[in-house]
Scaffold this motif. Structure first.
Motif, PDB file in Angstrom:
ATOM      1  N   TRP A  20     -35.162 -27.649  12.848  1.00 41.00           N
ATOM      2  CA  TRP A  20     -34.310 -28.758  13.280  1.00 41.00           C
ATOM      3  C   TRP A  20     -34.981 -30.100  13.012  1.00 41.00           C
ATOM      4  O   TRP A  20     -34.531 -31.137  13.459  1.00 41.00           O
ATOM      5  N   LEU A  24     -34.358 -34.831  14.043  1.00 43.15           N
ATOM      6  CA  LEU A  24     -35.173 -35.630  14.954  1.00 43.15           C
ATOM      7  C   LEU A  24     -35.324 -37.055  14.442  1.00 43.15           C
ATOM      8  O   LEU A  24     -35.485 -37.281  13.245  1.00 43.15           O
ATOM      9  N   MET A  31     -33.586 -35.904  19.662  1.00 40.48           N
ATOM     10  CA  MET A  31     -32.651 -35.085  18.906  1.00 40.48           C
ATOM     11  C   MET A  31     -31.400 -35.912  18.633  1.00 40.48           C
ATOM     12  O   MET A  31     -30.755 -36.395  19.557  1.00 40.48           O
ATOM     13  N   THR A  33     -27.564 -36.388  17.388  1.00 39.22           N
ATOM     14  CA  THR A  33     -26.352 -35.569  17.351  1.00 39.22           C
ATOM     15  C   THR A  33     -25.226 -36.229  16.573  1.00 39.22           C
ATOM     16  O   THR A  33     -24.169 -35.648  16.428  1.00 39.22           O
TER      17      THR A  33
END
Length: 51
Positions: A20, A24, A31, A33
């Motif tokens: 992931w 970042l 995180m 989105t």
């Protein structure tokens, strides 16, 4: 019956990506989105295409 169990296990392929890191914020590590500025530090940057 063990054959059915193996078939069910193979159906679980897919899901979240292994890494992931591309989601970042490079400044603060939050995180991300969406393509909006980072909610933590405010840095403006789009989410890069992972491919």
């Amino acid at each position: 019956m063990s054959h059915d169990r193996e078939k069910d296990h193979d159906d679980d392929l897919g899901g979240d990506p292994v890494c992931w890191l591309h989601l970042l914020c490079p400044d603060c590590g939050a995180m991300l989105t969406s393509e909006e500025p980072c909610p933590r530090c405010g840095r403006e940057h789009p989410i890069p295409d992972p491919s």
